[in-house]
Design a protein around this motif. Sequence first.
Motif: not given
Length: 523
Positions: A434-461
């Motif tokens: 997927l296109n970088y910008a499109y995927f970024s918007n899609l991820f935040k819209k459906n997950i509720g948080k940005g990619f970097a925040e989500y990856l950080r939370d996974v690593r912290m868990e």
Amino acid sequence: MINILIVDDQKHIRDGLQTMLRQFDLQIGNLYCAASGIEAMAILRQHSIHLVITDIRMPDMDGLELMAQTKSEYLKVEYLIISGYSDFTYAQQAISLGAKGYLLKPVKREDLQSSIEQIWQEIKTRQQLSRNMKHVSRLARETDRKELRMFMQGAASDEAWVIETQQHNPELWQGYRLCLLREERWINQPGVSSVDSMESIAYRVYGRRKCICLQLRPYMILAVDATVDSNALPSALKVEQIKSIAVMTSPNQGLKSLPHSYTQVIELYHHSYLFPDQLCILPEHIQRLEQEWQLPYEELYALFQNIGTKNSGIIANGISAIFNKDVLQRYHIRYTLQLCSATVKMLEEYERLIRPYMGEEALDIESLRNLFDYPGIRDYIAVLQQQMLRLNQFYYEYKCSYRNSQDLNEAIRYIHESYHKPLDLAMVSNHVSLNYAYFSNLFKKNIGKGFAEYLRDVRMEKARRLLAETDHKIVEVAAMVGYESYKSFTRTFREVMHVQPTEYRQQMRQKAEREGKYQDTRL
């Protein structure tokens, strides 16, 4: 209110009568004056007068001549005569001509008021009786019309009723056509219907004895003289700028044929949808229509293959091609109805697949079930195109949503598998193509948080579990959850958990010890 005309060649008498009349407790509307019978006739011809108060002796045209003239011209008006003692013989003649009374000069106020009140009461009583008679006559006509309409539509009637009803209009029923008039109107069109005007024009064309209005709504149906040219009424409507489509049956004889004529006129009415530019539809217009056909299922299937794409223009043009006027006009109206039904059925099948996704949104398929709910075939096709384009948009969004859901699931799976490696948004978006910008918007819209925040939370868990459940050193835990820098890991951990990694480990071990001792005491 009563309209009064005063006729006298002497001005002071006219003025005096006017003064008295205005002082009476009467509902006087308009008050007119004339100096002679000739002048009075001009006023009577121009205005609606209820009562004439006139002298008998006048130059040029006296009161008796005035009365005779109004009677010859069928002007409905009452007379009150003013005369002197020497004119008594004339007054008697006036009474014989229909005068309601006479007053002697000089006129007394109370006599004038009493006479006018009595005459006005007679006029009002007669007007009420006339209205009642008209009402009774109208009710009788409506009853006859209702019985004829029910018989026309198939209600059973005995032989005696048919014979008696036919005798009411023998000239008409010996040779008639049924005529249906459908006014050309548009959906939500403002303005007043022309149904009353159309009825009036029909009676003017055929005459009262050779035209009967059997139904007014939803379309007008008349029985009309078959000897009159079939284009006479449509042409008269066109002259009056009333846009309507007329259909006319073949000539018929006898009231018994009325139900058959009704069936024929309804069939012709249905076919008027195929010929919107035809002024008058006659049986010969549909005799040439083909009765056998094959519906264009392949074209329909090909059209629906475009549903869910960006080809909205192809869909709109496809509907126009399938419902092509030249094709529809080759076949009986049943072809068009079957084509509408087949199209609506396919719409339903496609809508059923995505109905759960649509939520409160929906297609208005019910509006497409009956072609004859519309003013014309063009209106129906326009609404059909609109619903097809709405379905296309819903389906396109549904497919995008489904595809996006699959891509997101794969992206999340990839993150949980690769969180311990160097990972960024570009790597994940490339992984799911997927296109970088499109995927970024899609991820935040459906997950509720940005990619970097989500990856950080996974690593912290993962880090919390390692700190609580293993004896790995902090620097080792940092590397195991994807941090190359010990300092970066501890700073991030402190921002999320509000404690240092070492403190967190101590807290978790103390908690575990307390829980262990508690379990021992219970044993």
